[in-house]
Write an enzyme that holds these catalytic residues in place. Structure first.
Site, mmCIF file in Angstrom:
data_model
loop_
_atom_site.group_PDB
_atom_site.id
_atom_site.type_symbol
_atom_site.label_atom_id
_atom_site.label_comp_id
_atom_site.label_asym_id
_atom_site.label_seq_id
_atom_site.Cartn_x
_atom_site.Cartn_y
_atom_site.Cartn_z
ATOM 1 N N ASN A 190 0.869 -1.179 0.000
ATOM 2 C CA ASN A 190 0.000 0.000 0.000
ATOM 3 C C ASN A 190 0.909 1.233 0.000
ATOM 4 O O ASN A 190 1.448 1.601 1.033
ATOM 5 C CB ASN A 190 -0.889 -0.038 1.252
ATOM 6 C CG ASN A 190 -1.690 1.243 1.433
ATOM 7 O OD1 ASN A 190 -1.798 2.056 0.514
ATOM 8 N ND2 ASN A 190 -2.256 1.424 2.623
ATOM 9 N N TRP A 191 1.077 1.816 -1.193
ATOM 10 C CA TRP A 191 2.028 2.937 -1.307
ATOM 11 C C TRP A 191 1.487 4.224 -0.677
ATOM 12 O O TRP A 191 2.220 5.194 -0.533
ATOM 13 C CB TRP A 191 2.363 3.186 -2.786
ATOM 14 C CG TRP A 191 3.141 2.085 -3.439
ATOM 15 C CD1 TRP A 191 3.566 0.912 -2.867
ATOM 16 C CD2 TRP A 191 3.604 2.035 -4.803
ATOM 17 N NE1 TRP A 191 4.247 0.141 -3.787
ATOM 18 C CE2 TRP A 191 4.282 0.812 -4.984
ATOM 19 C CE3 TRP A 191 3.501 2.905 -5.895
ATOM 20 C CZ2 TRP A 191 4.858 0.443 -6.203
ATOM 21 C CZ3 TRP A 191 4.073 2.537 -7.111
ATOM 22 C CH2 TRP A 191 4.744 1.324 -7.261
ATOM 23 N N LYS A 192 0.216 4.250 -0.344
ATOM 24 C CA LYS A 192 -0.421 5.467 0.201
ATOM 25 C C LYS A 192 -0.147 6.648 -0.749
ATOM 26 O O LYS A 192 -0.026 6.439 -1.944
ATOM 27 C CB LYS A 192 0.059 5.721 1.630
ATOM 28 C CG LYS A 192 -0.114 4.476 2.512
ATOM 29 C CD LYS A 192 0.042 4.746 3.975
ATOM 30 C CE LYS A 192 -0.127 3.440 4.741
ATOM 31 N NZ LYS A 192 -0.080 3.608 6.185
ATOM 32 N N SER B 113 3.506 -1.717 10.444
ATOM 33 C CA SER B 113 4.960 -1.762 10.636
ATOM 34 C C SER B 113 5.578 -3.131 10.358
ATOM 35 O O SER B 113 6.518 -3.548 11.043
ATOM 36 C CB SER B 113 5.337 -1.267 12.038
ATOM 37 O OG SER B 113 4.925 0.079 12.202
ATOM 38 N N GLU C 295 -5.402 -4.349 11.044
ATOM 39 C CA GLU C 295 -4.380 -3.321 11.173
ATOM 40 C C GLU C 295 -4.623 -2.505 12.454
ATOM 41 O O GLU C 295 -5.412 -1.554 12.440
ATOM 42 C CB GLU C 295 -4.411 -2.378 9.973
ATOM 43 C CG GLU C 295 -4.131 -3.060 8.650
ATOM 44 C CD GLU C 295 -3.535 -2.085 7.638
ATOM 45 O OE1 GLU C 295 -2.438 -2.352 7.154
ATOM 46 O OE2 GLU C 295 -4.164 -1.050 7.369
ATOM 47 N N GLY D 121 2.802 -0.972 4.319
ATOM 48 C CA GLY D 121 2.845 0.447 3.972
ATOM 49 C C GLY D 121 4.279 0.894 3.700
ATOM 50 O O GLY D 121 4.817 0.678 2.612
ATOM 51 N N GLY D 122 4.907 1.502 4.694
ATOM 52 C CA GLY D 122 6.246 2.082 4.539
ATOM 53 C C GLY D 122 7.249 1.151 3.868
ATOM 54 O O GLY D 122 7.997 1.572 2.970
ATOM 55 N N GLU E 161 -6.760 5.151 7.942
ATOM 56 C CA GLU E 161 -6.495 6.564 7.614
ATOM 57 C C GLU E 161 -7.737 7.203 6.994
ATOM 58 O O GLU E 161 -7.996 8.388 7.189
ATOM 59 C CB GLU E 161 -5.266 6.659 6.686
ATOM 60 C CG GLU E 161 -3.983 6.471 7.482
ATOM 61 C CD GLU E 161 -2.835 5.829 6.719
ATOM 62 O OE1 GLU E 161 -2.869 5.797 5.468
ATOM 63 O OE2 GLU E 161 -1.903 5.346 7.389
ATOM 64 N N HIS F 242 -9.569 1.622 5.081
ATOM 65 C CA HIS F 242 -8.281 1.804 5.754
ATOM 66 C C HIS F 242 -8.466 2.786 6.913
ATOM 67 O O HIS F 242 -9.219 3.752 6.810
ATOM 68 C CB HIS F 242 -7.234 2.327 4.770
ATOM 69 C CG HIS F 242 -5.852 2.284 5.337
ATOM 70 N ND1 HIS F 242 -5.392 3.232 6.221
ATOM 71 C CD2 HIS F 242 -4.850 1.380 5.183
ATOM 72 C CE1 HIS F 242 -4.161 2.919 6.583
ATOM 73 N NE2 HIS F 242 -3.803 1.803 5.969
ATOM 74 N N GLY G 18 2.595 2.656 10.759
ATOM 75 C CA GLY G 18 3.583 3.714 10.538
ATOM 76 C C GLY G 18 4.306 4.155 11.796
ATOM 77 O O GLY G 18 4.978 5.182 11.788
HETATM 78 P P1 PGA Z 1 2.811 0.578 7.678
HETATM 79 O O1 PGA Z 1 1.342 0.786 7.065
HETATM 80 O O2 PGA Z 1 3.335 -0.730 7.145
HETATM 81 O O3 PGA Z 1 3.601 1.745 7.208
HETATM 82 O O4 PGA Z 1 2.651 0.543 9.161
HETATM 83 C C1 PGA Z 1 0.463 -0.289 6.887
HETATM 84 C C2 PGA Z 1 -0.857 0.205 6.336
HETATM 85 O O5 PGA Z 1 -1.310 1.272 6.753
HETATM 86 O O6 PGA Z 1 -1.462 -0.444 5.464
#
Ligand code: PGA
Length: 251
Positions: free
Chosen positions: A9-11, A212, A167, A233-234, A97, A95, A173
């Site tokens: 997930n590149w956001k 993470s 999640e 994500g990251g 966010e 998600h 993050g």
């Molecule tokens: P993260 O994000 O790996 O940077 O913690 C995961 C996500 O939000 O899908």
């Protein structure tokens, strides 16, 4: 036996140069013997570019969001039909966010989920508790509420084409990861909730862990019986890190 799915997930990160480089490097570094499902979810403007890059590779394409509406006067929105039209197979729904920053409610998320299913997209339904909720021992009730908001509205067979991502908000993050045992407990709870509607669907559905995940912790998380891969994500923004996570999938 469920296949593992590793989804990046590149956001809202990167640009066209990074997108091309990431796809090239990931494809070059893929282990031919790896049997996990692979998915990239770039930002909307790069979906086409990534779609071209992954052609003839085992990687699937996904979007990070879709409109709850089918079409019409919804400026700035992107429909499920459009995503399907340009080659998306998956779409992330709910998600945290979007729940927290964009005010998406369980009702909106359920609509998005059903819109995805109607358009033959596989929704990745994200659910998870905040740190405050975990500290108050509310994790399982929050998870049940978020999951049942969708489950109680759809036909359970629609879950056959869906993926769940657990999640925990406090792990996204932050560099903090749920321990394999903490994550396994919640994953088992999610499967048990789904099995109240259908044992078969519960047994087959992929439940990903997100928060993470990196090359160091992926192996121990994926070794748990109910963890079927990760939503990354990251660590999905660096090819070496993402590839090391894909290599941790040999249960
Ligand atoms: P993260 O994000 O790996 O940077 O913690 C995961 C996500 O939000 O899908």
């Amino acid at each position: 036996m469920r296949d593992l799915l590793i989804a990046g997930n590149w956001k809202m990160n990167g640009n066209s140069i990074l997108a091309s480089e990431l796809v090239d490097e990931i494809i070059k570094g893929l282990d031919a013997s790896s049997s996990c499902d692979l998915l990239l979810c770039p930002p909307f403007p790069y979906l086409n570019l990534v779609s071209q890059g992954i052609m003839n590779s085992p990687i699937s394409l996904g979007a990070q969001n879709l409109s709850q509406h089918a079409s019409g006067a919804y400026t700035g929105e992107v429909s499920g039909e459009m995503l399907k039209d340009i080659g998306c197979e998956y779409v992330i729904v709910g998600h945290s966010e979007r729940r927290v920053l964009m005010g998406e409610t369980n009702k909106i998320i359920t609509k998005k989920f059903t819109t995805a299913i109607k358009n033959n997209l596989k929704p990745i339904l994200c659910i998870g508790e905040s740190l405050k909720e975990r500290k108050q021992d509310l994790t399982t009730s929050v998870i049940s509420e978020q999951l049942n908001a969708v489950l109680n509205t759809i036909d359970v067979n629609d879950m056959k084409n869906a993926v769940i991502a657990y999640e925990p908000l406090w792990a996204i993050g932050t560099g903090l990861t749920a321990t394999p045992d903490e994550a396994q407990d919640v994953h088992a709870h999610i499967r048990a909730e789904i099995s109240k509607s259908s044992k078969k669907v519960a047994e087959n559905i992929q439940i990903l862990y997100g928060g993470s995940v990196n090359g160091n912790n992926a192996g121990s998380l994926f070794s748990m019986p109910d963890i079927d891969g990760g939503l990354i994500g990251g660590a999905s923004l660096t090819s070496l890190e993402f590839l090391s996570i894909t290599k941790a999938t040999n249960k």
